[in-house]
Design a protein around this motif. Structure first.
Motif, PDB file in Angstrom:
ATOM      1  N   ALA A 168       0.700  -1.070  -0.002  1.00 15.12           N
ATOM      2  CA  ALA A 168      -0.065  -0.008   0.181  1.00 15.12           C
ATOM      3  C   ALA A 168       1.019   1.256  -0.143  1.00 15.12           C
ATOM      4  N   VAL A 169       0.267   2.394  -0.533  1.00 18.08           N
ATOM      5  CA  VAL A 169       1.015   3.520  -0.646  1.00 18.08           C
ATOM      6  C   VAL A 169       0.615   4.798   0.124  1.00 18.08           C
ATOM      7  N   TYR A 170       1.313   5.209   0.676  1.00 23.84           N
ATOM      8  CA  TYR A 170       0.775   6.488   1.740  1.00 23.84           C
ATOM      9  C   TYR A 170       1.539   7.622   1.491  1.00 23.84           C
ATOM     10  N   LEU A 171       0.675   8.806   1.593  1.00 23.82           N
ATOM     11  CA  LEU A 171       1.425  10.268   1.888  1.00 23.82           C
ATOM     12  C   LEU A 171       1.807  10.367   3.023  1.00 23.82           C
ATOM     13  N   ALA A 172       3.082  10.678   3.266  1.00 26.29           N
ATOM     14  CA  ALA A 172       3.561  10.837   4.762  1.00 26.29           C
ATOM     15  C   ALA A 172       4.430  12.204   4.810  1.00 26.29           C
ATOM     16  N   LEU A 173       4.672  12.523   6.105  1.00 24.91           N
ATOM     17  CA  LEU A 173       5.518  13.638   6.243  1.00 24.91           C
ATOM     18  C   LEU A 173       6.795  13.067   7.006  1.00 24.91           C
ATOM     19  N   ASP A 174       7.948  13.405   6.532  1.00 27.22           N
ATOM     20  CA  ASP A 174       9.084  13.235   7.217  1.00 27.22           C
ATOM     21  C   ASP A 174       9.391  14.133   8.323  1.00 27.22           C
ATOM     22  N   ILE A 175       9.213  14.030   9.318  1.00 30.84           N
ATOM     23  CA  ILE A 175       9.268  14.942  10.334  1.00 30.84           C
ATOM     24  C   ILE A 175      10.683  15.261  10.635  1.00 30.84           C
ATOM     25  N   ARG A 176      11.689  14.296  10.364  1.00 32.68           N
ATOM     26  CA  ARG A 176      13.154  14.809  10.553  1.00 32.68           C
ATOM     27  C   ARG A 176      13.476  15.766   9.510  1.00 32.68           C
ATOM     28  N   LEU A 177      13.051  15.754   8.400  1.00 31.41           N
ATOM     29  CA  LEU A 177      13.536  16.671   7.332  1.00 31.41           C
ATOM     30  C   LEU A 177      12.555  17.760   6.702  1.00 31.41           C
ATOM     31  N   ASP A 178      11.348  17.368   7.251  1.00 33.46           N
ATOM     32  CA  ASP A 178      10.140  18.384   7.120  1.00 33.46           C
ATOM     33  C   ASP A 178       9.834  18.268   5.743  1.00 33.46           C
ATOM     34  N   ARG A 179       9.650  17.130   4.998  1.00 32.80           N
ATOM     35  CA  ARG A 179       9.175  17.068   3.490  1.00 32.80           C
ATOM     36  C   ARG A 179       8.330  16.012   3.332  1.00 32.80           C
ATOM     37  N   THR A 180       7.490  16.176   2.339  1.00 30.61           N
ATOM     38  CA  THR A 180       6.453  14.986   1.855  1.00 30.61           C
ATOM     39  C   THR A 180       7.079  14.062   1.335  1.00 30.61           C
ATOM     40  N   VAL A 181       6.831  12.761   1.642  1.00 36.08           N
ATOM     41  CA  VAL A 181       7.368  11.621   0.885  1.00 36.08           C
ATOM     42  C   VAL A 181       6.184  10.712   0.642  1.00 36.08           C
ATOM     43  N   ALA A 182       6.496   9.507  -0.074  1.00 33.27           N
ATOM     44  CA  ALA A 182       5.322   8.600  -0.375  1.00 33.27           C
ATOM     45  C   ALA A 182       5.999   7.211   0.318  1.00 33.27           C
ATOM     46  N   LEU A 183       5.219   6.630   1.247  1.00 34.11           N
ATOM     47  CA  LEU A 183       5.631   5.361   1.725  1.00 34.11           C
ATOM     48  C   LEU A 183       5.030   4.161   1.113  1.00 34.11           C
ATOM     49  N   LYS A 184       5.720   3.330   0.873  1.00 34.00           N
ATOM     50  CA  LYS A 184       5.466   1.839   0.113  1.00 34.00           C
ATOM     51  C   LYS A 184       5.587   0.742   1.285  1.00 34.00           C
ATOM     52  N   VAL A 185       4.515   0.677   1.693  1.00 36.97           N
ATOM     53  CA  VAL A 185       4.460  -0.395   3.108  1.00 36.97           C
ATOM     54  C   VAL A 185       3.991  -1.843   2.605  1.00 36.97           C
ATOM     55  N   MET A 186       4.894  -2.801   2.494  1.00 36.81           N
ATOM     56  CA  MET A 186       4.461  -4.035   2.319  1.00 36.81           C
ATOM     57  C   MET A 186       3.445  -4.622   2.996  1.00 36.81           C
ATOM     58  N   HIS A 187       2.556  -5.441   2.276  1.00 38.44           N
ATOM     59  CA  HIS A 187       1.370  -6.022   2.963  1.00 38.44           C
ATOM     60  C   HIS A 187       1.917  -7.092   4.104  1.00 38.44           C
ATOM     61  N   ARG A 188       1.075  -7.026   5.207  1.00 30.92           N
ATOM     62  CA  ARG A 188       1.603  -7.909   6.343  1.00 30.92           C
ATOM     63  C   ARG A 188       1.883  -9.311   6.057  1.00 30.92           C
ATOM     64  N   SER A 189       1.146  -9.853   5.154  1.00 30.29           N
ATOM     65  CA  SER A 189       1.183 -11.499   4.592  1.00 30.29           C
ATOM     66  C   SER A 189       2.506 -11.663   3.886  1.00 30.29           C
ATOM     67  N   LEU A 190       2.867 -10.595   3.194  1.00 26.13           N
ATOM     68  CA  LEU A 190       4.137 -10.985   2.429  1.00 26.13           C
ATOM     69  C   LEU A 190       5.278 -10.603   3.512  1.00 26.13           C
ATOM     70  N   ALA A 191       5.128  -9.607   4.343  1.00 24.50           N
ATOM     71  CA  ALA A 191       6.322  -9.255   5.235  1.00 24.50           C
ATOM     72  C   ALA A 191       6.730 -10.525   6.034  1.00 24.50           C
ATOM     73  N   GLU A 192       5.780 -11.390   6.116  1.00 21.64           N
ATOM     74  CA  GLU A 192       6.288 -12.705   6.986  1.00 21.64           C
ATOM     75  C   GLU A 192       7.124 -13.575   6.046  1.00 21.64           C
ATOM     76  N   ASP A 193       7.236 -13.369   4.739  1.00 23.01           N
ATOM     77  CA  ASP A 193       8.147 -14.414   4.001  1.00 23.01           C
ATOM     78  C   ASP A 193       9.770 -13.595   3.818  1.00 23.01           C
ATOM     79  N   PRO A 194      10.503 -14.242   4.404  1.00 19.70           N
ATOM     80  CA  PRO A 194      11.847 -13.552   4.244  1.00 19.70           C
ATOM     81  C   PRO A 194      12.287 -13.411   2.937  1.00 19.70           C
TER      82      PRO A 194
END
Length: 654
Positions: free
Chosen positions: A46-72
């Protein structure tokens, strides 16, 4: 808003359901990225709009689905995407900033680029004019060329993976399928990755992809831009794949008569079925595309209105209505030499003079000569050094030669901003007027400074950190693994390995020894467990105890499994001597075997490769449980042995 193409993975994105609350929205991942909203959801992430609070910039976060994250294996592939794309520093590639893990969430942090995909443009407008199509393809090829020079293959070049940003830039996205190409083995065979409509013949037939496969896909995409259609249509993907292998992509002008011959030639060269006859990589195709753009008539596409109407510079050539380069000088000489000719009519009336046509011709030659000399000494011999900064060195050299200059490559110099193999500076500098034919020295960038990973093996973590910091690198992830040979807390290895070069300021991962841990020998036959522990350097002692467990098996151990131990330590094994009630396992007493449960020999697979052992036991009709204990590939213990009914579970240790 339109979905930015950086997040359109190999699987098609599904629309965002805004009625369903997403648990990630509002959270701060890794203490750094505040998730503002979900943009899209695909098959892999899934892709999210996020704020990098350390560098104060807008980024896109690509977060793997939980079921796939369990596969090394899948996680390694996901992280490989980040490393591949992060190594590309190119204005036409969407940048990957960071990769990390927060609990069960594995993510990429990427450049957020709002815009439309090239597919959206084709859907709205249909086919594009030739000049406009080339002006989109040229930055696409520049991005692919940078990837090819870095040893990567995109594998899925298509309009969905080309983004036209709101400010007019072109970005190639979704390098998630790109894999580093080994020098001797360009890619692994047997895996077909990509989209059928743009897939090269060799990808279809053998699953093999290299830079020339991307060239083929780029040629198909250019065909679609020029005609509004893909070259092959079919009822199903297999029929389209068949045509890629057996047909030749037609010339775009066969569907759109106004496509000029240079673009026909460009498409046909890029989509040749024989990969050896295609341009070697995207950079080679880029050179051809730039040349095709240069020779296109100016009316082949939308024209930009002139800005800043400057008067054209005089060439010094005498033309009707234009003054010569030095009008005063030419006027005075002409007046002197043509006096007899001017006086000719009056002399004729008086009958005293005839015009000398030789002198008239001589005057015209002198006027032309002086005009030509004005051109020669004013600008005919001189030209401005072109602006080649930031261009690929090969393309820059070709462009300079086309403008009449000679080219020499100087020694590369490191630079933090200009990517490797791009022009850092020129000598003479761009904009200087020099004689045509002058040698221009191109100084290529060597990219950022690379530093070899120092040898920190067998050092403590603090000493390793100090040594790595001293050379200009930083310590990244620190992990610990058991070791029978390396003292607890000392460095076993680094990633990248010692001696490999890392960009200055880059991170080095440390793998520390967790020390020697007590092996888990529970359920193992006592004699096998005792022999195994003696081989590992322990001092085992065996005590017997009545228990319902199978006689002769380990039911307890001290120290317990995975406790920290030292070499030569005493170990007590408690082994079952069976129950007092006379209970017997079914295969020990044939009278207790149920009808149809014949006893069959259990294959002794000790000391065999674990894969071969598993296959042999399953072939004999047994179920198999594999337990890792020694870290080796060979089986060190097996329980039970002898005979048992088919379907009995056999445990093997390796």
């Amino acid at each position: 808003m339109c979905l930015p193409s950086p997040w359109q993975t190999a699987r098609k994105l599904t629309p965002v359901d805004t009625t369903v609350a997403d648990p990630l929205v509002g959270r701060v991942l890794d203490g750094r990225y505040r998730v503002e909203s979900r943009v899209a959801r695909g098959g892999m992430a899934a892709v999210y709009l996020a704020l990098d609070i350390r560098l104060d910039r807008t980024v896109a976060l690509k977060v793997m689905h939980r079921s796939l994250a369990e596969d090394p294996d899948f996680v390694r592939r996901f992280i490989g995407e980040a490393k591949s794309v992060a190594s590309l520093s190119h204005p036409n590639v969407v940048h990957v900033f960071d990769q990390g893990t927060d609990g069960e969430h594995v993510y990429l942090s990427m450049e957020y680029v709002p815009g439309r995909t090239l597919r959206d443009v084709l859907r709205d407008r249909g086919r594009l004019p030739a000049r406009e199509a080339l002006e989109i393809m040229i930055p696409v090829l520049a991005a692919l060329g940078a990837a090819h020079q870095a040893g990567m293959v995109h594998r899925d070049v298509k309009p969905e993976n080309v983004l036209l940003t709101d400010d007019g830039r072109v970005k190639v996205v979704d390098f998630g399928l790109a894999r580093a190409v080994d020098a001797g083995n360009q890619t692994k065979t047997g895996v077909m990755i990509g989209t059928i409509a743009y897939m090269s013949p060799e990808q279809v037939t053998a699953g093999v992809a290299d830079a020339r496969s991307d060239v083929y896909a780029a040629g198909v995409m250019l065909f679609e831009l020029l005609t509004g259609h893909q070259p092959y249509q079919g009822e199903n993907p297999m029929s389209v794949a068949y045509r890629h292998v057996h047909d030749r992509v037609p010339a775009p002008s066969s569907l759109a008569a106004d496509v000029p011959p240079p673009l026909d030639a460009l498409v046909l060269s890029a989509t040749d079925r024989d990969q050896n006859r295609r341009p070697a990589d995207a950079t080679a195709l880029l050179v051809a595309a730039v040349e095709a753009h240069r020779v296109l008539p100016r009316d082949m596409g939308p024209q930009r209105p002139p800005t800043g109407a400057a008067a054209p510079r005089s060439s010094g050539v005498l033309t009707a209505g234009a003054p010569p380069a030095n009008p005063t000088l030419i006027h005075s000489r002409t007046e002197m030499l043509t006096a007899p000719a001017v006086a000719a009519p009056e002399a004729r009336r008086r009958g005293r003079f005839r015009p000398n046509w030789f002198i008239v011709a001589l005057v015209l030659v002198m006027i032309a000569g002086m005009a030509a000399s004005g051109w020669w000494f004013s600008e005919g011999r001189y030209a401005k050094v072109p602006d080649l900064l930031g261009q690929n060195v090969t393309i820059a050299a070709s462009e300079a030669k086309k403008q009449g200059f000679k080219v020499r490559l100087g020694p590369a110099e490191h630079d933090d901003k200009v990517a490797a193999d791009r022009v850092l500076r020129t000598d003479p500098e761009s904009g200087n007027e020099v004689l045509k034919g002058t040698t221009i020295t191109l100084i290529p960038s060597a990219g950022k400074v690379k530093i070899a990973v120092p040898n920190v093996v067998n050092l403590s973590e603090s000493d390793a950190r100090s040594k790595i910091s001293d050379v200009g690198l930083a310590v990244g992830l620190v992990s610990r693994v058991p070791s029978d040979t390396v003292q607890r807390g000392l460095v076993m290895r680094t990633s990248p390995l010692v001696g490999n070069k890392v960009t200055k300021g880059g991170k080095v991962q440390l793998v520390l020894s967790a020390g020697q841990l007590m092996p888990d020998v529970s359920e193992m036959q006592c004699d096998q467990a005792e022999a195994f522990l003696r081989q590992k350097g322990y001092q085992p002692a065996v005590v017997q105890q009545t228990d319902k467990a199978q006689p002769g098996t380990v039911i307890a151990q001290s120290p317990s499994a995975r406790a920290e131990v030292t070499a030569g330590q005493a170990v007590q094994l408690t082994c079952s001597k069976g129950p007092d009630t006379g209970f017997h396992w079914p295969w020990e007493n044939p009278d207790n075997v149920q009808p149809g449960q014949a006893l069959v020999p259990i294959p002794d697979v000790r000391f065999k490769n674990v894969s071969d052992a598993t296959r042999e036991l399953r072939a004999a009709g047994f179920r198999v449980r594999v337990r890792r204990i020694a870290g080796a590939g060979a089986v060190v213990a097996e329980n039970p042995l002898g005979q048992a009914p088919q379907g009995t579970r056999i445990t093997i240790w390796h």
